[in-house]
Write a protein that holds these residues in place. Structure first.
Motif, mmCIF file in Angstrom:
data_model
loop_
_atom_site.group_PDB
_atom_site.id
_atom_site.type_symbol
_atom_site.label_atom_id
_atom_site.label_comp_id
_atom_site.label_asym_id
_atom_site.label_seq_id
_atom_site.Cartn_x
_atom_site.Cartn_y
_atom_site.Cartn_z
ATOM 1 N N ALA A 1 0.781 -1.110 0.097
ATOM 2 C CA ALA A 1 0.012 -0.057 -0.072
ATOM 3 C C ALA A 1 0.890 1.396 -0.127
ATOM 4 N N PRO A 2 0.586 2.282 -0.617
ATOM 5 C CA PRO A 2 1.181 3.384 -0.777
ATOM 6 C C PRO A 2 1.476 4.061 0.663
ATOM 7 N N LYS A 3 2.644 4.431 1.346
ATOM 8 C CA LYS A 3 3.028 4.838 2.552
ATOM 9 C C LYS A 3 2.411 6.025 2.966
ATOM 10 N N THR A 4 2.386 7.276 1.801
ATOM 11 C CA THR A 4 1.639 8.325 2.527
ATOM 12 C C THR A 4 0.780 8.707 1.160
ATOM 13 N N PRO A 5 -0.290 9.080 1.302
ATOM 14 C CA PRO A 5 -1.050 9.707 0.434
ATOM 15 C C PRO A 5 -0.536 10.987 -0.276
ATOM 16 N N LEU A 6 -0.691 11.286 -1.446
ATOM 17 C CA LEU A 6 -0.123 12.299 -2.107
ATOM 18 C C LEU A 6 -0.463 13.687 -1.213
ATOM 19 N N SER A 7 -1.734 13.710 -0.762
ATOM 20 C CA SER A 7 -2.178 15.058 -0.270
ATOM 21 C C SER A 7 -1.255 15.350 0.833
ATOM 22 N N GLU A 8 -0.676 14.271 1.497
ATOM 23 C CA GLU A 8 0.215 14.621 2.703
ATOM 24 C C GLU A 8 1.485 14.837 2.464
ATOM 25 N N ILE A 9 1.952 14.999 1.225
ATOM 26 C CA ILE A 9 3.583 15.274 0.968
ATOM 27 C C ILE A 9 3.373 16.773 1.167
ATOM 28 N N PRO A 10 4.596 17.235 2.131
ATOM 29 C CA PRO A 10 4.802 18.390 2.082
ATOM 30 C C PRO A 10 5.489 19.099 1.165
ATOM 31 N N ASN A 11 5.021 20.467 1.164
ATOM 32 C CA ASN A 11 5.746 21.487 -0.038
ATOM 33 C C ASN A 11 6.945 21.849 0.135
ATOM 34 N N GLY A 12 8.019 21.395 -0.810
ATOM 35 C CA GLY A 12 9.328 21.696 -0.394
ATOM 36 C C GLY A 12 10.159 20.825 0.495
ATOM 37 N N PRO A 13 11.537 21.224 0.508
ATOM 38 C CA PRO A 13 12.336 20.305 1.107
ATOM 39 C C PRO A 13 12.026 20.415 2.878
ATOM 40 N N PRO A 14 12.552 19.338 3.443
ATOM 41 C CA PRO A 14 12.403 19.646 5.096
ATOM 42 C C PRO A 14 13.346 20.563 5.626
ATOM 43 N N ILE A 15 12.817 21.122 6.704
ATOM 44 C CA ILE A 15 13.577 22.202 7.272
ATOM 45 C C ILE A 15 14.487 21.540 8.376
ATOM 46 N N ILE A 16 15.801 21.798 8.048
ATOM 47 C CA ILE A 16 16.885 21.375 8.833
ATOM 48 C C ILE A 16 17.566 22.831 9.533
ATOM 49 N N GLU A 17 17.673 22.728 10.832
ATOM 50 C CA GLU A 17 18.370 23.863 11.321
ATOM 51 C C GLU A 17 20.030 24.154 11.101
ATOM 52 N N GLY A 18 20.439 25.259 10.481
ATOM 53 C CA GLY A 18 21.783 25.289 9.904
ATOM 54 C C GLY A 18 22.172 24.750 8.648
ATOM 55 N N PHE A 19 21.136 24.226 7.938
ATOM 56 C CA PHE A 19 21.336 23.787 6.708
ATOM 57 C C PHE A 19 20.575 24.561 5.880
ATOM 58 N N ASN A 20 20.983 25.242 4.606
ATOM 59 C CA ASN A 20 20.548 25.963 3.660
ATOM 60 C C ASN A 20 20.079 25.153 2.170
ATOM 61 N N VAL A 21 19.290 24.840 1.931
ATOM 62 C CA VAL A 21 19.161 23.958 0.406
ATOM 63 C C VAL A 21 19.210 25.038 -0.746
ATOM 64 N N TYR A 22 19.173 25.895 -0.644
ATOM 65 C CA TYR A 22 19.460 27.033 -1.538
ATOM 66 C C TYR A 22 20.984 27.317 -1.704
ATOM 67 N N PRO A 23 21.524 27.204 -2.836
ATOM 68 C CA PRO A 23 22.871 27.711 -3.078
ATOM 69 C C PRO A 23 23.134 29.233 -2.840
ATOM 70 N N LYS A 24 24.437 29.629 -2.404
ATOM 71 C CA LYS A 24 24.855 30.867 -2.202
ATOM 72 C C LYS A 24 25.245 31.655 -3.284
ATOM 73 N N PHE A 25 25.593 30.969 -4.453
ATOM 74 C CA PHE A 25 25.961 31.259 -5.637
ATOM 75 C C PHE A 25 24.855 31.676 -6.681
ATOM 76 N N GLN A 26 24.787 32.548 -7.434
ATOM 77 C CA GLN A 26 23.928 32.610 -8.624
ATOM 78 C C GLN A 26 24.273 32.100 -10.028
ATOM 79 N N ASP A 27 23.627 31.835 -10.687
ATOM 80 C CA ASP A 27 23.981 31.154 -12.174
ATOM 81 C C ASP A 27 24.529 32.467 -13.025
ATOM 82 N N GLU A 28 25.761 32.000 -13.340
ATOM 83 C CA GLU A 28 26.454 32.948 -14.165
ATOM 84 C C GLU A 28 26.706 32.400 -15.669
ATOM 85 N N THR A 29 26.937 33.617 -16.433
ATOM 86 C CA THR A 29 27.272 33.309 -17.734
ATOM 87 C C THR A 29 28.666 32.654 -17.978
#
Length: 113
Positions: free
Chosen positions: A13-41
């Motif tokens: 059986a599916p472990k979690t229904p699709l409606s219960e999946i959280p939006n975005g990545p989990p929040i971990i203290e001290g960890f930023n999922v977004y990179p510090k650099f920008q896309d550069e040409t």
């Protein structure tokens, strides 16, 4: 003849229904999922890398110049000049490799920001 039996596979059986999946990545203290650099040409990255280690592009240009002039001298029949330019090309390639290695070691030894 023996009767063929299929192995029993438990129903999954599916472990979690699709409606219960959280939006975005989990929040971990001290960890930023977004990179510090920008896309550069390509041009921006080339300029940044050239400022970090200016000897690599100089070595590349010297290698290409010696190669082009050496081939041109060979085509014109100037074998002595062509030999000298090909030896110069080898020296320029060596310079470029040394510049790359020095840049790698300097980057590795540089403290992180």
């Amino acid at each position: 003849m023996a009767a063929a039996t299929t192995p029993a596979v438990p129903e999954q059986a599916p472990k979690t229904p699709l409606s219960e999946i959280p939006n975005g990545p989990p929040i971990i203290e001290g960890f930023n999922v977004y990179p510090k650099f920008q896309d550069e040409t390509f041009k921006e990255k080339l300029m940044r890398k050239t400022k970090q280690n200016p000897f690599v592009p100089i070595g590349c240009l010297a290698t290409a110049g010696a190669l082009i002039y050496g081939l041109r001298a060979f085509q014109q029949g100037k074998t002595h000049q062509s030999q000298l330019l090909m030896r110069g090309r080898i020296a320029a390639q060596g310079f470029t490799i040394v510049a790359l290695l020095v840049g790698v070691f300097a980057t590795a030894l540089k403290p992180k920001e």
